[in-house]
Motif scaffolding. Sequence first.
Motif, PDB file in Angstrom:
ATOM      1  N   ASN A  89      94.089  10.318  67.814  1.00  0.00           N
ATOM      2  CA  ASN A  89      94.398  10.036  66.409  1.00  0.00           C
ATOM      3  C   ASN A  89      95.330   8.854  66.179  1.00  0.00           C
ATOM      4  OD1 ASN A  89      97.012  10.965  66.980  1.00  0.00           O
ATOM      5  ND2 ASN A  89      96.787  12.869  65.848  1.00  0.00           N
ATOM      6  N   ARG A  90      95.960   8.357  67.220  1.00  0.00           N
ATOM      7  CA  ARG A  90      97.004   7.363  66.984  1.00  0.00           C
ATOM      8  C   ARG A  90      96.504   6.052  66.410  1.00  0.00           C
ATOM      9  NH1 ARG A  90      99.506   6.328  72.929  1.00  0.00           N
ATOM     10  NH2 ARG A  90      97.640   5.628  74.002  1.00  0.00           N
ATOM     11  N   GLN A  91      95.302   5.615  66.741  1.00  0.00           N
ATOM     12  CA  GLN A  91      94.793   4.363  66.185  1.00  0.00           C
ATOM     13  C   GLN A  91      94.603   4.488  64.671  1.00  0.00           C
ATOM     14  OE1 GLN A  91      94.361   1.381  68.033  1.00  0.00           O
ATOM     15  NE2 GLN A  91      94.344   0.606  65.949  1.00  0.00           N
ATOM     16  N   ASN A  92      94.120   5.638  64.206  1.00  0.00           N
ATOM     17  CA  ASN A  92      93.936   5.837  62.765  1.00  0.00           C
ATOM     18  C   ASN A  92      95.273   5.821  62.025  1.00  0.00           C
ATOM     19  OD1 ASN A  92      91.151   6.027  62.940  1.00  0.00           O
ATOM     20  ND2 ASN A  92      91.195   8.237  63.236  1.00  0.00           N
ATOM     21  N   PHE A  93      96.274   6.493  62.580  1.00  0.00           N
ATOM     22  CA  PHE A  93      97.591   6.487  61.937  1.00  0.00           C
ATOM     23  C   PHE A  93      98.207   5.087  61.972  1.00  0.00           C
ATOM     24  CE2 PHE A  93      97.473  11.141  62.814  1.00  0.00           C
ATOM     25  CZ  PHE A  93      97.581  11.547  61.489  1.00  0.00           C
TER      26      PHE A  93
END
Length: 172
Positions: free
Chosen positions: A70-74
């Motif tokens: 999920n880190r790329q989206n955040f």
Amino acid sequence: MKKIKTLLIGESPFSGKNYRNLKYSELNIKCKFKEVAFIPKSDTNYNVLSITTYRRILGLLNKCKINEKNRQNFHNDINKLIKQLANDNIYLVNCSELKTLDFKNNYRNYISVDTNIICFGKVAYEYIESIGLSNKIYHCPHPSGHVHHNFWDKYNKDKNSYAKSSSIEKLY
């Protein structure tokens, strides 16, 4: 500028040669602060998601655990999030910038007694405590990867998790 609702305070700006702090002016946010604490910007192709401090703060701001999935989206939404926080009178600033602004003698120009102050690390906390404010002041561990504190377990899932001591003891 309205009085600040919440102030999240770090120690000092990033000092990496491949990245620097994002500036409020780059997001067209009009405020008395220059740099957004904890939020890196690379003017090269440096992967800022490799910075533990950033991943931990990204999780804290989004109120969830940041992981590989999920880190790329955040990260892609960070500018939008910082704008929303500023719209809600919530700012991220470094202690070093507060000192430059002579916050100690001019804090009334920034905050009210209702402002929540969250200090990350000893330097930020001791500086704010030295002012003698009556505000609610929260002391949290610094988000640096050099700090190993379970506070950050809720917000960041590092790739290299250590084994639990109880499981190791069963091996011998």
